[in-house]
Design a protein around this motif. Structure first.
Motif, PDB file in Angstrom:
ATOM      1  N   ARG A 240       0.808  -1.222   0.000  1.00 19.62           N
ATOM      2  CA  ARG A 240       0.000   0.000   0.000  1.00 19.62           C
ATOM      3  C   ARG A 240       0.841   1.272   0.000  1.00 19.62           C
TER       4      ARG A 240
ATOM      5  N   PRO B 227       0.794   3.741  -4.720  1.00 25.14           N
ATOM      6  CA  PRO B 227       0.487   5.106  -5.139  1.00 25.14           C
ATOM      7  C   PRO B 227       1.670   5.831  -5.787  1.00 25.14           C
TER       8      PRO B 227
ATOM      9  N   ASP C 278     -11.618   7.872  -6.765  1.00 25.92           N
ATOM     10  CA  ASP C 278     -10.193   7.708  -7.070  1.00 25.92           C
ATOM     11  C   ASP C 278      -9.869   6.428  -7.823  1.00 25.92           C
TER      12      ASP C 278
ATOM     13  N   TRP D 137      -6.009   3.739  -6.875  1.00 25.13           N
ATOM     14  CA  TRP D 137      -4.794   4.549  -6.736  1.00 25.13           C
ATOM     15  C   TRP D 137      -4.633   5.521  -7.917  1.00 25.13           C
TER      16      TRP D 137
END
Length: 290
Positions: free
Chosen positions: A41, A45, A72, A75
């Motif tokens: 995680r 991004p 969103d 990501w």
């Protein structure tokens, strides 16, 4: 933050061996190794494409997504774009963790519909529920209400060519008037439409035995989270094979469980970093478990 990721027999001799050794037949058929992407995680991004290149290079062939939202997407990447990235790296998004908005509590289907559409674009097999908000799981009736909603969602998923699954933490094993929330979910959901993703770490952390769950609910655990427990601190994860969970014994009972796919997940305590951790876990699984 939510806590929460073929070997082809082609000779007559191999076929003979499989016929005489059923457990080996199952093991050989499970050459795919999956990753729950929540493990990465902090990396996704930054560079989605590069992250997936490293996932494939680490020996994974399937993934389970997380974090989708209508605003969103994944990501900042749309489902269509993500499917192209997956295809480029020889990966399949077998399952995804999708928060369904308020559907489980008030029946609002907007986010559920969006999740189904995203999963269809990715050609996923499972749409998996990752979490229940604490305020909606305080008693037996709450769990019965959740089970009824899951049954509704399962019908919508089935109509779209998907299966629905439920992923546990440890809170489901707390008792309410002598019965656990997990028992209610297993009993009250439609056995033909609702499946379960058993997070092995959280089962063991809660003081329960995965093998007993397999025996009592044969075939219902189509998905697993393979997440190891640090030997010194149970609150921490560690690389598969480095911790205290006896995965060798658990994997021997995979057929009874009904497991079709599993996903490595590590939420913390990486050694020395997340990418090296997933490589270590993948290596142990490929050499020792499947």
């Amino acid at each position: 933050m939510i806590t929460r990721r073929k070997f082809i027999l082609n000779t007559g001799l191999a076929t003979t061996l499989v016929m005489t050794l059923p457990s080996l037949a199952f093991t050989m058929d499970k050459k795919e190794i999956g990753l729950q992407l929540y493990t990465l995680r902090d990396e996704l991004p930054k560079n989605v494409g590069l992250t997936f290149e490293k996932v494939a290079a680490a020996g994974f062939t399937t993934v389970e997504t997380y974090g989708f939202s209508i605003k969103d997407q994944f990501w900042g990447v749309t489902p269509i774009e993500l499917k192209k990235i997956l295809d480029k790296n020889g990966l399949k998004a077998i399952s995804g963790h999708y928060n369904l908005g308020s559907f489980l509590y008030d029946g609002n289907t907007s986010e559920l519909i969006a999740a189904i559409e995203a999963a269809k674009v990715l050609k996923s097999e499972f749409l998996t529920i990752p979490w229940l908000d604490e305020s909606f799981r305080r008693n037996i009736q709450d769990y019965k209400n959740i089970a009824a909603r899951i049954n509704e969602a399962a019908k919508m998923c089935a109509a779209a060519g998907l299966k629905i699954a439920y992923h546990n933490h440890d809170f489901e094993f707390q008792k309410h008037d002598g019965i656990t929330g997990y028992e209610i979910l297993l009993k009250e959901t439609n056995k033909d439409l609702v499946y379960f993703e058993l997070d092995l770490y959280w089962v063991v952390r809660s003081g329960n035995d995965p093998l007993k769950l397999f025996a009592a609910n044969q075939g219902r655990f189509k998905l697993w989270h393979v997440k190891d427990m640090d030997k010194a601190n149970q609150a921490l994860n560690t690389e598969i094979g480095s911790g205290s969970i006896d995965f060798r014994t658990i994997f021997k009972e995979a057929k009874q469980s009904g497991m079709k796919h599993f996903f490595v997940e590590q939420e913390n305590n990486y050694n020395p970093d997340a990418f090296e951790s997933i490589k270590t876990s993948s290596g142990f699984i490929s050499k020792k478990l499947i």
